[in-house]
Design an enzyme around this catalytic site. Structure first.
Site, PDB file in Angstrom:
ATOM      1  N   ARG A  47       0.805  -1.225   0.000  1.00  0.00           N
ATOM      2  CA  ARG A  47       0.000   0.000   0.000  1.00  0.00           C
ATOM      3  C   ARG A  47       0.837   1.275   0.000  1.00  0.00           C
ATOM      4  O   ARG A  47       0.615   2.188  -0.814  1.00  0.00           O
ATOM      5  CB  ARG A  47      -0.926   0.018   1.227  1.00  0.00           C
ATOM      6  CG  ARG A  47      -2.143  -0.859   1.097  1.00  0.00           C
ATOM      7  CD  ARG A  47      -2.556  -1.376   2.469  1.00  0.00           C
ATOM      8  NE  ARG A  47      -1.616  -2.419   2.851  1.00  0.00           N
ATOM      9  CZ  ARG A  47      -1.812  -3.705   2.569  1.00  0.00           C
ATOM     10  NH1 ARG A  47      -2.936  -4.088   2.024  1.00  0.00           N
ATOM     11  NH2 ARG A  47      -0.894  -4.619   2.869  1.00  0.00           N
ATOM     12  N   THR A  48       1.792   1.345   0.925  1.00  0.00           N
ATOM     13  CA  THR A  48       2.512   2.613   1.106  1.00  0.00           C
ATOM     14  C   THR A  48       3.402   2.899  -0.108  1.00  0.00           C
ATOM     15  O   THR A  48       3.412   4.029  -0.624  1.00  0.00           O
ATOM     16  CB  THR A  48       3.345   2.557   2.396  1.00  0.00           C
ATOM     17  OG1 THR A  48       2.524   2.058   3.448  1.00  0.00           O
ATOM     18  CG2 THR A  48       3.872   3.933   2.768  1.00  0.00           C
ATOM     19  N   LYS A  87      25.235  -5.356  -0.118  1.00  0.00           N
ATOM     20  CA  LYS A  87      26.698  -5.534  -0.169  1.00  0.00           C
ATOM     21  C   LYS A  87      27.369  -4.898   1.037  1.00  0.00           C
ATOM     22  O   LYS A  87      28.581  -4.748   1.063  1.00  0.00           O
ATOM     23  CB  LYS A  87      27.243  -4.895  -1.450  1.00  0.00           C
ATOM     24  CG  LYS A  87      26.655  -5.454  -2.730  1.00  0.00           C
ATOM     25  CD  LYS A  87      27.175  -4.643  -3.922  1.00  0.00           C
ATOM     26  CE  LYS A  87      26.352  -4.896  -5.161  1.00  0.00           C
ATOM     27  NZ  LYS A  87      26.577  -3.862  -6.194  1.00  0.00           N
ATOM     28  N   ARG A 114      11.074   3.926   4.059  1.00  0.00           N
ATOM     29  CA  ARG A 114      10.580   2.923   5.025  1.00  0.00           C
ATOM     30  C   ARG A 114      11.791   2.140   5.499  1.00  0.00           C
ATOM     31  O   ARG A 114      12.626   1.718   4.695  1.00  0.00           O
ATOM     32  CB  ARG A 114       9.572   1.978   4.389  1.00  0.00           C
ATOM     33  CG  ARG A 114       9.271   0.795   5.302  1.00  0.00           C
ATOM     34  CD  ARG A 114       8.087  -0.003   4.864  1.00  0.00           C
ATOM     35  NE  ARG A 114       6.854   0.716   5.141  1.00  0.00           N
ATOM     36  CZ  ARG A 114       5.638   0.148   5.081  1.00  0.00           C
ATOM     37  NH1 ARG A 114       5.516  -1.126   4.750  1.00  0.00           N
ATOM     38  NH2 ARG A 114       4.561   0.849   5.338  1.00  0.00           N
ATOM     39  N   HIS A 133       4.337   5.909  11.604  1.00  0.00           N
ATOM     40  CA  HIS A 133       3.933   5.733  10.204  1.00  0.00           C
ATOM     41  C   HIS A 133       2.980   6.914   9.941  1.00  0.00           C
ATOM     42  O   HIS A 133       1.756   6.751   9.898  1.00  0.00           O
ATOM     43  CB  HIS A 133       3.235   4.384  10.050  1.00  0.00           C
ATOM     44  CG  HIS A 133       3.008   3.937   8.636  1.00  0.00           C
ATOM     45  ND1 HIS A 133       3.165   4.765   7.544  1.00  0.00           N
ATOM     46  CD2 HIS A 133       2.615   2.729   8.139  1.00  0.00           C
ATOM     47  CE1 HIS A 133       2.879   4.084   6.450  1.00  0.00           C
ATOM     48  NE2 HIS A 133       2.560   2.854   6.774  1.00  0.00           N
TER      49      HIS A 133
HETATM   50  N1   CP Z   1      -0.485  -0.118   5.905  1.00  0.00           N
HETATM   51  C1   CP Z   1       0.710  -0.355   5.370  1.00  0.00           C
HETATM   52  O1   CP Z   1       1.700   0.298   5.727  1.00  0.00           O
HETATM   53  O2   CP Z   1       0.724  -1.317   4.416  1.00  0.00           O
HETATM   54  P1   CP Z   1       1.999  -1.759   3.563  1.00  0.00           P
HETATM   55  O3   CP Z   1       2.953  -2.423   4.519  1.00  0.00           O
HETATM   56  O4   CP Z   1       1.483  -2.678   2.500  1.00  0.00           O
HETATM   57  O5   CP Z   1       2.625  -0.506   2.991  1.00  0.00           O
END
Ligand code: CP
Length: 330
Positions: free
Chosen positions: A74-75, A102, A124, A152
């Site tokens: 999603r993100t 590496k 992320r 998040h």
């Molecule tokens: N909600 C969320 O962060 O989903 P993903 O891990 O798929 O990005």
């Protein structure tokens, strides 16, 4: 669905023409008006994304790097779509196919991305604080797409926007968040965002998955899910984050579902119009039953995904305004 008035600028303090942060690393430090500002900015993108063209060229010529050191559906996709719908060039870096494999350090990776003159970097990472570390090293806005157990922020914002679209206002709502609170950055960002906007937040988990001192985050902890659901306006379910667990935190998925899974029978304890949410990915039959996850008129799970694109468009637009020389932002 209730749509708020996005032109309601009276909620912003005088002189607050510009969002006063270069980066979006978390929601803990944001004032109520700053959260509302990003949510209000997203409304135009909700409308655009529902239109036929879905295009706006305001980020034309900008380069956005999505650097993902952890898996995402999603993100990652919504940040990519968000950047492209605004006309930017979007490049994705997946750690599994990068020189991280590496032995390159996080700082060296950050310096490498910086040398490519990105206009925004979305990160992320599995370690709490890694995004701030990178933000301190680079010259462009950095957006946190989830760092370890810390935050998040775009998930917190998209969840608040989803709630606002359904309920009209966030202040005064009872929101129950149930699941692996201990390991959840989604829970933390939601707690910061929703309490700042005036919701009453209940968190519910088995004792082993409840962080010590959680009351300091202005939430009420519950260990009995039925009690946590009583009269709730919103029920937000979280998955068990096995990838962050060392050792055994629950006796078995079956027992977990028995005590903490959201079934139709349990949902009846919440308000009759209570909204069901889940950030995904879901483990159906563990923390949420399929007939609840797919419950028409009550489940907002796909709406959350829709709002995610709009919120990420808003964040990319707002945070790059200074670099684009938008009037009032220089
Ligand atoms: N909600 C969320 O962060 O989903 P993903 O891990 O798929 O990005």
């Amino acid at each position: 669905m209730t749509s708020p008035d996005p032109s309601a600028t009276s909620r912003y303090p005088a002189g607050s023409a510009a969002f006063p942060h270069r980066d979006l690393t978390g929601l803990a430090e944001l004032a109520p008006w700053e959260l509302l500002y990003l949510m209000d900015e997203a409304e135009q993108w909700v409308d655009l994304n529902r239109s036929a063209s879905k295009r706006d060229e305001r980020l034309h010529g900008l380069t956005i790097i999505n650097a993902f050191f952890e898996n995402s559906t999603r993100t990652l996709l919504s940040f990519e779509i968000a950047g492209k719908r605004l006309g930017a060039d979007v490049v994705n870096m997946h750690a599994a196919q990068s020189s991280v494999k590496k032995g390159e350090t996080l700082i060296d990776t950050a310096m490498t991305l910086n040398a490519m003159h990105a206009d925004a970097i979305v990160i992320r990472h599995q370690s709490s604080g890694a995004v701030q570390l990178i933000a301190d090293k680079v010259d462009c806005p950095v957006l946190n797409a989830g760092d370890g157990q810390h935050e998040h922020p775009t998930q917190g914002l998209l969840d608040a926007l989803t709630i606002r679209h359904s309920k009209g206002e966030i202040a005064g709502l009872i929101v129950t968040i149930c699941g692996d609170i201990l390991h959840s950055r989604v829970a933390r960002s939601n707690i910061h965002c929703l309490t700042t906007l005036g919701a009453q937040v209940r968190v519910c988990a088995p004792p082993a998955l409840m962080p010590a001192g959680i009351e300091q985050m202005k939430v009420t902890p519950y260990y009995d899910f039925d009690a946590a659901l009583d009269g709730a306006d919103v029920v937000m379910m979280l998955r068990l984050q096995q990838e962050r667990m060392s050792g055994q935190f629950i006796p078995s998925p079956r027992e977990y579902r028995h005590l903490y899974g959201l079934t139709l029978e349990r949902l009846a304890r919440a308000k009759p119009d209570a909204l069901v949410m889940h950030p995904g990915p879901m483990n159906r039959g563990v923390e949420i039953d399929s007939n609840v996850a797919d419950l028409a008129g009550r489940s907002a799970i796909t709406r959350q995904v829709e709002m995610g694109v709009a919120i990420r468009m808003a964040c990319l637009d707002v945070l790059t305004r200074k670099a684009r020389g938008v009037e009032g932002w220089a």
